[in-house]
Write a protein that holds these residues in place. Structure first.
Motif, PDB file in Angstrom:
ATOM      1  N   LEU A  77     117.099 -42.681 -26.262  1.00 59.31           N
ATOM      2  CA  LEU A  77     117.085 -41.247 -26.258  1.00 59.31           C
ATOM      3  C   LEU A  77     115.607 -40.751 -25.772  1.00 59.31           C
ATOM      4  O   LEU A  77     115.508 -39.901 -25.230  1.00 59.31           O
ATOM      5  CB  LEU A  77     117.173 -40.769 -27.763  1.00 59.31           C
ATOM      6  N   ASN A  78     114.568 -41.571 -26.045  1.00 59.64           N
ATOM      7  CA  ASN A  78     113.347 -41.252 -25.675  1.00 59.64           C
ATOM      8  C   ASN A  78     112.708 -42.245 -24.661  1.00 59.64           C
ATOM      9  O   ASN A  78     111.787 -42.991 -25.281  1.00 59.64           O
ATOM     10  CB  ASN A  78     112.274 -41.109 -26.798  1.00 59.64           C
ATOM     11  N   MET A  79     113.215 -42.292 -23.399  1.00 64.05           N
ATOM     12  CA  MET A  79     112.841 -43.456 -22.395  1.00 64.05           C
ATOM     13  C   MET A  79     111.425 -43.217 -22.113  1.00 64.05           C
ATOM     14  O   MET A  79     110.723 -43.944 -21.742  1.00 64.05           O
ATOM     15  CB  MET A  79     114.029 -43.269 -21.307  1.00 64.05           C
ATOM     16  N   SER A  80     110.840 -41.781 -22.012  1.00 65.33           N
ATOM     17  CA  SER A  80     109.487 -41.455 -21.477  1.00 65.33           C
ATOM     18  C   SER A  80     108.570 -41.395 -22.704  1.00 65.33           C
ATOM     19  O   SER A  80     107.445 -40.926 -22.442  1.00 65.33           O
ATOM     20  CB  SER A  80     109.650 -40.220 -20.712  1.00 65.33           C
ATOM     21  N   SER A  81     108.924 -41.505 -23.830  1.00 67.81           N
ATOM     22  CA  SER A  81     107.850 -41.385 -25.016  1.00 67.81           C
ATOM     23  C   SER A  81     107.257 -42.498 -25.273  1.00 67.81           C
ATOM     24  O   SER A  81     107.668 -43.706 -24.887  1.00 67.81           O
ATOM     25  CB  SER A  81     108.878 -41.205 -26.168  1.00 67.81           C
ATOM     26  N   TYR A  85     107.558 -47.862 -26.192  1.00 69.89           N
ATOM     27  CA  TYR A  85     106.854 -48.928 -26.069  1.00 69.89           C
ATOM     28  C   TYR A  85     106.623 -49.684 -27.435  1.00 69.89           C
ATOM     29  O   TYR A  85     106.437 -50.901 -27.499  1.00 69.89           O
ATOM     30  CB  TYR A  85     105.608 -48.791 -25.264  1.00 69.89           C
ATOM     31  N   LEU A  86     106.404 -48.773 -28.537  1.00 69.22           N
ATOM     32  CA  LEU A  86     106.047 -49.627 -29.885  1.00 69.22           C
ATOM     33  C   LEU A  86     107.363 -50.112 -30.351  1.00 69.22           C
ATOM     34  O   LEU A  86     107.154 -51.252 -30.851  1.00 69.22           O
ATOM     35  CB  LEU A  86     105.511 -48.377 -30.720  1.00 69.22           C
ATOM     36  N   ILE A  87     108.535 -49.458 -30.085  1.00 68.47           N
ATOM     37  CA  ILE A  87     109.922 -49.972 -30.508  1.00 68.47           C
ATOM     38  C   ILE A  87     110.112 -51.463 -29.771  1.00 68.47           C
ATOM     39  O   ILE A  87     110.709 -52.285 -30.182  1.00 68.47           O
ATOM     40  CB  ILE A  87     110.879 -48.964 -30.284  1.00 68.47           C
ATOM     41  N   ILE A  88     109.914 -51.430 -28.293  1.00 69.64           N
ATOM     42  CA  ILE A  88     110.125 -52.458 -27.587  1.00 69.64           C
ATOM     43  C   ILE A  88     109.242 -53.536 -28.125  1.00 69.64           C
ATOM     44  O   ILE A  88     109.805 -54.671 -28.091  1.00 69.64           O
ATOM     45  CB  ILE A  88     110.063 -52.031 -26.127  1.00 69.64           C
TER      46      ILE A  88
END
Length: 111
Positions: A77-81, A85-88
């Motif tokens: 949902l938030n690809m540019s957020s 990067y924290l979730i990945i």
């Protein structure tokens, strides 16, 4: 009206009487009448030691289940957020931890 109630009463009486005769148990076996729960023998003591491997697998399943159902849809949902990067990174840490446990033998069933 009385005839209807009488016929209902007679029908219920006949069904209950037939049910008592038809539903006879051939033999009352203790093992067959006891509940079956998760592969454990309910006739033995309930204080037998439980393998910690079951808990480890359960915890790993719960962690990845929550991750897949809650965190991964947030990435899409938030690809540019910046939180993406924290979730990945969090997902990478979890996967690395599982591979480390696997390499140490914590997930092997045969020792």
């Amino acid at each position: 009206m009385i005839l209807i109630w009488l016929s209902i009463f007679m029908l219920v009486f006949i069904m209950l009487t037939l049910g008592m005769f038809v539903n006879k148990k051939v033999s009352l076996d203790r093992e067959k009448s006891s509940p079956f729960e998760c592969g454990f023998d309910p006739l033995n003591s309930s204080r037998t030691p439980f393998s910690i491997r079951f808990f480890v697998i359960t915890l790993i399943f719960l962690i990845f289940d929550v991750e897949i159902t809650l965190l991964l849809p947030m990435v899409y949902l938030n690809m540019s957020s910046p939180t993406t990067y924290l979730i990945i990174f969090f997902t990478f840490i979890l996967v690395a931890g599982v591979f480390y446990e696997w390499s140490e033998g914590a997930l092997s069933w045969i020792k």
